[in-house]
Design a protein around this motif. Structure first.
Motif, PDB file in Angstrom:
ATOM      1  N   VAL A 127      18.440  39.108  76.495  1.00  0.00           N
ATOM      2  CA  VAL A 127      19.873  39.362  76.424  1.00  0.00           C
ATOM      3  C   VAL A 127      20.144  40.819  76.049  1.00  0.00           C
ATOM      4  O   VAL A 127      21.139  41.409  76.456  1.00  0.00           O
ATOM      5  CB  VAL A 127      20.523  38.377  75.433  1.00  0.00           C
ATOM      6  N   THR A 128      19.229  41.401  75.287  1.00  0.00           N
ATOM      7  CA  THR A 128      19.365  42.816  74.961  1.00  0.00           C
ATOM      8  C   THR A 128      19.245  43.674  76.225  1.00  0.00           C
ATOM      9  O   THR A 128      20.015  44.609  76.435  1.00  0.00           O
ATOM     10  CB  THR A 128      18.251  43.242  73.982  1.00  0.00           C
ATOM     11  N   ILE A 129      18.289  43.320  77.075  1.00  0.00           N
ATOM     12  CA  ILE A 129      18.023  44.148  78.260  1.00  0.00           C
ATOM     13  C   ILE A 129      19.030  43.861  79.367  1.00  0.00           C
ATOM     14  O   ILE A 129      19.509  44.770  80.042  1.00  0.00           O
ATOM     15  CB  ILE A 129      16.572  43.925  78.725  1.00  0.00           C
ATOM     16  N   VAL A 130      19.356  42.599  79.576  1.00  0.00           N
ATOM     17  CA  VAL A 130      20.342  42.220  80.600  1.00  0.00           C
ATOM     18  C   VAL A 130      21.469  41.456  79.892  1.00  0.00           C
ATOM     19  O   VAL A 130      21.444  40.224  79.832  1.00  0.00           O
ATOM     20  CB  VAL A 130      19.705  41.314  81.671  1.00  0.00           C
ATOM     21  N   PRO A 131      22.478  42.175  79.373  1.00  0.00           N
ATOM     22  CA  PRO A 131      23.484  41.526  78.522  1.00  0.00           C
ATOM     23  C   PRO A 131      24.222  40.385  79.216  1.00  0.00           C
ATOM     24  O   PRO A 131      24.619  39.424  78.553  1.00  0.00           O
ATOM     25  CB  PRO A 131      24.455  42.656  78.186  1.00  0.00           C
ATOM     26  N   GLY A 132      24.397  40.450  80.519  1.00  0.00           N
ATOM     27  CA  GLY A 132      25.172  39.411  81.194  1.00  0.00           C
ATOM     28  C   GLY A 132      24.364  38.175  81.556  1.00  0.00           C
ATOM     29  O   GLY A 132      24.874  37.247  82.176  1.00  0.00           O
ATOM     30  N   LEU A 133      23.082  38.169  81.194  1.00  0.00           N
ATOM     31  CA  LEU A 133      22.203  37.074  81.595  1.00  0.00           C
ATOM     32  C   LEU A 133      22.702  35.753  81.018  1.00  0.00           C
ATOM     33  O   LEU A 133      22.848  35.593  79.819  1.00  0.00           O
ATOM     34  CB  LEU A 133      20.807  37.357  81.041  1.00  0.00           C
ATOM     35  N   ASN A 134      23.011  34.783  81.886  1.00  0.00           N
ATOM     36  CA  ASN A 134      23.432  33.488  81.361  1.00  0.00           C
ATOM     37  C   ASN A 134      23.310  32.395  82.397  1.00  0.00           C
ATOM     38  O   ASN A 134      23.098  32.662  83.573  1.00  0.00           O
ATOM     39  CB  ASN A 134      24.869  33.566  80.840  1.00  0.00           C
ATOM     40  N   GLY A 135      23.439  31.166  81.936  1.00  0.00           N
ATOM     41  CA  GLY A 135      23.449  30.023  82.837  1.00  0.00           C
ATOM     42  C   GLY A 135      22.069  29.499  83.187  1.00  0.00           C
ATOM     43  O   GLY A 135      21.067  29.870  82.566  1.00  0.00           O
ATOM     44  N   LEU A 136      22.035  28.639  84.200  1.00  0.00           N
ATOM     45  CA  LEU A 136      20.812  27.946  84.588  1.00  0.00           C
ATOM     46  C   LEU A 136      19.675  28.915  84.920  1.00  0.00           C
ATOM     47  O   LEU A 136      18.567  28.777  84.420  1.00  0.00           O
ATOM     48  CB  LEU A 136      21.100  27.032  85.776  1.00  0.00           C
ATOM     49  N   GLY A 137      19.975  29.916  85.777  1.00  0.00           N
ATOM     50  CA  GLY A 137      18.932  30.855  86.194  1.00  0.00           C
ATOM     51  C   GLY A 137      18.285  31.518  84.994  1.00  0.00           C
ATOM     52  O   GLY A 137      17.059  31.610  84.896  1.00  0.00           O
ATOM     53  N   ALA A 138      19.138  31.976  84.075  1.00  0.00           N
ATOM     54  CA  ALA A 138      18.637  32.650  82.885  1.00  0.00           C
ATOM     55  C   ALA A 138      17.810  31.689  82.040  1.00  0.00           C
ATOM     56  O   ALA A 138      16.735  32.043  81.548  1.00  0.00           O
ATOM     57  CB  ALA A 138      19.807  33.192  82.072  1.00  0.00           C
ATOM     58  N   GLY A 139      18.312  30.445  81.914  1.00  0.00           N
ATOM     59  CA  GLY A 139      17.591  29.451  81.128  1.00  0.00           C
ATOM     60  C   GLY A 139      16.206  29.195  81.707  1.00  0.00           C
ATOM     61  O   GLY A 139      15.220  29.145  80.976  1.00  0.00           O
ATOM     62  N   VAL A 140      16.136  29.063  83.029  1.00  0.00           N
ATOM     63  CA  VAL A 140      14.852  28.797  83.679  1.00  0.00           C
ATOM     64  C   VAL A 140      13.912  29.987  83.500  1.00  0.00           C
ATOM     65  O   VAL A 140      12.760  29.826  83.091  1.00  0.00           O
ATOM     66  CB  VAL A 140      15.053  28.480  85.176  1.00  0.00           C
ATOM     67  N   LEU A 141      14.426  31.185  83.765  1.00  0.00           N
ATOM     68  CA  LEU A 141      13.582  32.388  83.664  1.00  0.00           C
ATOM     69  C   LEU A 141      12.962  32.497  82.277  1.00  0.00           C
ATOM     70  O   LEU A 141      11.738  32.614  82.129  1.00  0.00           O
ATOM     71  CB  LEU A 141      14.424  33.644  83.953  1.00  0.00           C
ATOM     72  N   VAL A 142      13.802  32.447  81.253  1.00  0.00           N
ATOM     73  CA  VAL A 142      13.281  32.659  79.906  1.00  0.00           C
ATOM     74  C   VAL A 142      12.391  31.497  79.470  1.00  0.00           C
ATOM     75  O   VAL A 142      11.365  31.706  78.830  1.00  0.00           O
ATOM     76  CB  VAL A 142      14.417  32.917  78.887  1.00  0.00           C
ATOM     77  N   SER A 143      12.757  30.252  79.851  1.00  0.00           N
ATOM     78  CA  SER A 143      11.876  29.157  79.416  1.00  0.00           C
ATOM     79  C   SER A 143      10.518  29.234  80.089  1.00  0.00           C
ATOM     80  O   SER A 143       9.523  28.901  79.467  1.00  0.00           O
ATOM     81  CB  SER A 143      12.459  27.753  79.622  1.00  0.00           C
ATOM     82  N   VAL A 144      10.476  29.639  81.353  1.00  0.00           N
ATOM     83  CA  VAL A 144       9.166  29.758  82.007  1.00  0.00           C
ATOM     84  C   VAL A 144       8.318  30.798  81.278  1.00  0.00           C
ATOM     85  O   VAL A 144       7.150  30.557  80.955  1.00  0.00           O
ATOM     86  CB  VAL A 144       9.320  30.124  83.502  1.00  0.00           C
ATOM     87  N   LEU A 145       8.909  31.948  80.970  1.00  0.00           N
ATOM     88  CA  LEU A 145       8.146  33.010  80.310  1.00  0.00           C
ATOM     89  C   LEU A 145       7.704  32.603  78.905  1.00  0.00           C
ATOM     90  O   LEU A 145       6.632  32.981  78.445  1.00  0.00           O
ATOM     91  CB  LEU A 145       8.987  34.285  80.224  1.00  0.00           C
ATOM     92  N   ALA A 146       8.543  31.818  78.223  1.00  0.00           N
ATOM     93  CA  ALA A 146       8.212  31.451  76.844  1.00  0.00           C
ATOM     94  C   ALA A 146       7.214  30.309  76.792  1.00  0.00           C
ATOM     95  O   ALA A 146       6.411  30.221  75.876  1.00  0.00           O
ATOM     96  CB  ALA A 146       9.490  31.080  76.086  1.00  0.00           C
TER      97      ALA A 146
END
Lengths: 526, 336
Positions: A127-146
């Motif tokens: 969220v620091t790097i891409v402040p507008g990141l939100n919703g399903l896509g963002a959730g999937v991206l970050v959960s995969v990486l984590a």
């Protein structure tokens, strides 16, 4: 008791003292039963609340559009993130274990290391790097990486252990490399994939902080919202009921997918080490892929933490606050780890020394409840203690019990592996030499399983270090863990003040993650 | 036993002992505050109060309605001594359950009449104004909504945000409910569900307005002032629109403080409350970084703020605000 004693009573002197033996078994069986009953409390409680609420209200709270929305969100998240994790893990696992990739050992460690970064710190970084990141896509991206390392670990371990003879046979029958991979290698990864996918799926159901940052609503975030608006209202408890149902659906799905085929080699001898596949022209793109994954899963969090630390300067290092948070976290992590490990001993011992139907059922209950999200366990314990067990309300004891319930499976699994390696004859010999049953068990098997206990404790401690919702809801007033402090500051968008806590949490998790990595190598005999 | 294991055992026991004994030692003259106010503000109050009086303060952080419901569930056994909120509906709930002790008369005298309920079981400790924070590059003044109710219109679809899970927004809804009744409120909430974007926390709404994700958002005034006073990172493109004219959107919310009847340290707790609404506590509001309005008699607010009188807030007795009805309506509308 017969089933419990099967397989442990050896002929001779032991048979001459059946009274002592059965006393020991019943004692351990009783302890295991007690722990299991305790683990069933949250589940039983939510059910009981549902009944108490009355069917009319319960139905109106469960069958409403908001629940439908959350269900769609949760389903889409699971359907997109889990397969993505699986594909990524198989690709990375194959590259690091079965190819001649340069620096494979280092890469394989880098594929596990994102586990040291708590999930909510991953999304804080994004969220620091891409402040507008939100919703399903963002959730999937970050959960995969984590969460992909939860799949990478078992998949790469399985790939390391595979018997190359099967692949050779397939190749000899005229299958090309891709065909061999899909028809021989992939099917053998089924157990590892199912287990890892289940773990990732359950984490996605339980995760809170990650999804709050990227503004993606799941049952867990909605339960916390309800809790903060109505404390222990029926709406929160009904949502918890639906969440539990989702967990059980996942468990059932995994059981179906796992199947009951045989994967071990037949006959004597050991599998030889497989030859490494030559990457050739694919070497560069492969390296690039690993570099990108590492940059996204480790580079982003580390860059963000460094950036905020730099921006915050020395004044964000409020040492009195940080010291107190570190102290509280340490006490909770050690206390919870100790309790979970102690509680795991009877179950782990039974499952190795006295396997049977009853034992399997008890163990199954433990795992099932261990799969419940912390928010459900916390909600049940809050309501229970405030209504019926007031002296236990907001005490250290309650929060430690919550941690024990949530992380018991981690302790059982680790302990079981090392109890299996302790010879049962030692226990028997100790008893024959006149030790009392408990004493005999303690001085032999339990001492020998210390390394497993230590690994289990580390795993539990890692979980407690990153725990947010249960701590928030249950801990005694004045408790401030690293995670809570981080959460409080990031909630006020004071990302710089949150950064030191993020750094300390990652630094404390790294050695524990390293332990996990080494353990997975050991299990595969390397 | 394995040396590593016994070291772990030993250190855990030692640490647990240390914590327990230090807590037991500090048990004397220490009050527990269920704090729904901003942690930074409450910490400032607590630290200064402890320095002055030697009375320790343990803060438990949470949200308004979480604590009011919690206190009601705990009943007479509540470990809390003092309850501080951001808004008043939660105070009313605890008062109606008969769990507050009357506030000391000399404490009541310190606060302007309109900022405390007539019953005297709790007291206003600070105030805050509802605003429409908008992105000045996306909206001109003539495009601003005239009333909070306008945001239900189709022209606002997808263009505004709020933090429905927070007590601040729920207090605004309670004002709407009080002023316009259940039918209007329920319709407005349902329209909101299709129109707005959900954020968690007013700061996050402000940030989204600033970055242009949304044109505007409903928040309280001081998030903007606080950010401007720091780096302005989340508010450089944001201006505040005050609804005025007694509109529900001009609602001024009163933060409350009260002492629990079950408190084991009633004197210390009353002293804390008195300190907050007295010179010391109100000075923290005026000169500190919270930018909330003062409510004490003869205690001016921070000079940077639009004065309370100029806001033309609707007249609402804080005692009439209903939090449970609000969360029910919001649950029905699918916002929670």
């Amino acid at each position: 008791m017969r089933t419990l004693t099967d397989g442990t009573l050896i002929a001779g002197p032991a048979a001459a003292r059946p009274a002592a033996a059965s006393l020991r078994f019943s004692w351990i069986g009783f302890a295991a039963l007690l722990v299991t009953l305790l683990t069933l409390v949250p589940l039983a409680f939510i059910l009981w609340v549902t009944v108490q609420t009355g069917w009319q209200t319960a139905i109106s709270l469960i069958f409403r559009p908001r629940v439908g929305e959350l269900l769609v969100n949760t389903l889409l998240l699971e359907l997109l993130a889990v397969p993505a994790c699986a594909v990524l893990s198989v690709a990375l696992g194959w590259l690091t274990e079965r190819s001649d990739l340069a620096g494979a050992r280092l890469w394989s460690w880098l594929c596990v290391a994102p586990l040291a970064v708590p999930a909510f710190i991953h999304s804080y970084a994004w969220v620091t790097i891409v402040p507008g990141l939100n919703g399903l896509g963002a959730g999937v991206l970050v959960s995969v990486l984590a969460y992909f390392p939860f799949l990478y670990l078992p998949v790469s371990a399985a790939l390391r252990r595979l018997d190359p003879a099967l692949e050779d046979a397939a190749a000899a029958l005229g299958h090309g490399p891709w065909s061999v991979f899909f028809r021989v290698v992939l099917p053998q990864l089924r157990l590892a994939l199912c287990g890892g996918a289940l773990l990732v799926g359950l984490h996605l159901l339980a995760e809170y902080g990650l999804f709050v940052f990227v503004r993606f609503d799941t049952f867990t975030t909605a339960i916390v919202d309800q809790f903060q608006s109505t404390f222990n209202g029926p709406a929160a408890n009904m949502l918890a009921g639906v969440l539990i149902t989702c967990c059980f659906a996942l468990l059932a799905l995994e059981m179906l997918a796992r199947g009951d085929e045989r994967y071990a080699r037949v006959g004597s001898g050991a599998a030889r080490h497989p030859a490494k596949a030559k990457l050739g022209r694919a070497a560069l793109p492969s390296l690039l892929m690993l570099a990108v994954v590492t940059a996204l899963s480790l580079g982003v969090p580390f860059y963000t933490i460094a950036r905020w630390l730099w921006a915050g300067g020395l004044q964000v290092w409020r040492m009195d606050e940080i010291g107190a948070a570190l102290g509280h976290t340490t006490v909770l992590a050690l206390g919870g780890a100790l309790l979970a490990t102690l509680a795991a001993i009877p179950m782990a011992w039974l499952s190795i020394r006295a396997p049977g139907r009853l034992q399997r059922m008890l163990e199954g209950c433990n795992y099932m409840v261990g799969s419940l999200p912390g928010v459900v366990v916390a909600l049940a314990l809050v309501t229970l203690t405030v209504r019926y067990l007031l002296p236990l309300y907001q005490t250290l004891a309650t929060i430690l019990v919550a941690y024990m319930l949530m992380f018991l499976p981690r302790a059982i699994i680790s302990l079981r592996a090392s109890i299996a390696q302790a010879p049962p004859e030692l226990e028997q010999a100790a008893m024959n030499l006149g030790r009392r049953p408990f004493n005999a068990l303690w001085s032999t098997t339990i001492r020998l399983s210390a390394p497993g206990a230590a690994a289990g404790m580390a795993l539990v401690a890692l979980g407690i270090l990153n725990e947010l919702t249960a701590t928030q809801m249950l801990a005694p007033s004045g408790t401030r863990t690293l995670a809570l402090a981080f959460w409080a500051y990031s909630g006020e968008i004071d990302y710089a003040a949150a950064a030191p806590y993020a750094l300390i949490m990652v630094a404390a998790s790294l050695p524990l993650t390293w332990l996990l990595y080494v353990q997975s190598k050991k299990m595969a005999g390397q | 036993m394995h040396p590593a294991l016994s070291a772990l055992f030993g250190s855990t026991l030692a640490l647990a002992g240390l914590i327990l004994s230090s807590q037991a030692m500090a048990q004397e003259k220490r009050i527990i505050v269920y704090n729904a106010q901003h942690e930074s503000l409450a910490k400032e109050w607590a630290t200064a109060f402890t320095a002055e009086t030697g009375i320790g303060v343990t803060l438990r952080s949470g949200a308004d309605s979480e604590f009011s419901n919690q206190i009601v569930a705990e009943g007479k056994a509540s470990p809390a001594d003092v309850f501080l909120t951001e808004n008043s509906p939660a105070m009313t709930q605890v008062e109606q359950a008969g769990l507050f002790a009357p506030v000391d008369a000399d404490t009541l005298a310190l606060v302007e009449d309109q900022y405390r309920p007539s019953g005297g079981h709790w007291i206003g400790i600070a105030a805050r104004s509802t605003v429409f924070a908008y992105n000045k590059t996306k909206l001109t003044e003539d495009q601003l909504p005239k009333s909070l109710l306008d945001l239900a219109g189709p022209q606002w679809k997808g263009r505004w945000g709020a933090s429905p899970s927070g007590p601040d927004f729920q207090a605004i809804v309670s004002a709407l409910l009080q002023l316009k009744g259940e039918a209007v409120t329920s319709d407005w909430l349902k329209a909101m569900k299709t129109n707005f974007k959900a954020y968690r926390g007013n700061n996050t709404v402000l940030k989204a307005v600033n970055s242009g994700e949304i044109d505007g958002g409903i928040i309280y005034h001081y998030y903007w002032f606080g950010d401007r006073a720091r780096t302005g990172e989340n508010s450089s493109d944001v201006e505040l629109h005050y609804f005025r004219n007694g509109d529900p959107g001009a609602f001024v919310s009163i933060s409350g403080g009260g002492v629990l009847a079950s408190s084991k340290h009633p004197q210390e707790s009353q002293a804390f409350l008195k300190w907050i609404v007295g010179k010391g506590g109100q000075k923290v509001l005026r000169e500190g970084t919270s930018y909330e309005y003062t409510v004490g008699r003869g205690e001016p607010s921070n000079a940077a703020l639009v004065s309370l009188e100029d806001l033309q807030a609707p007249k609402i007795d804080p005692q009439t605000l209903n939090s449970r009805k609000v969360t029910d309506l919001m649950t029905d509308a699918g916002l929670m």
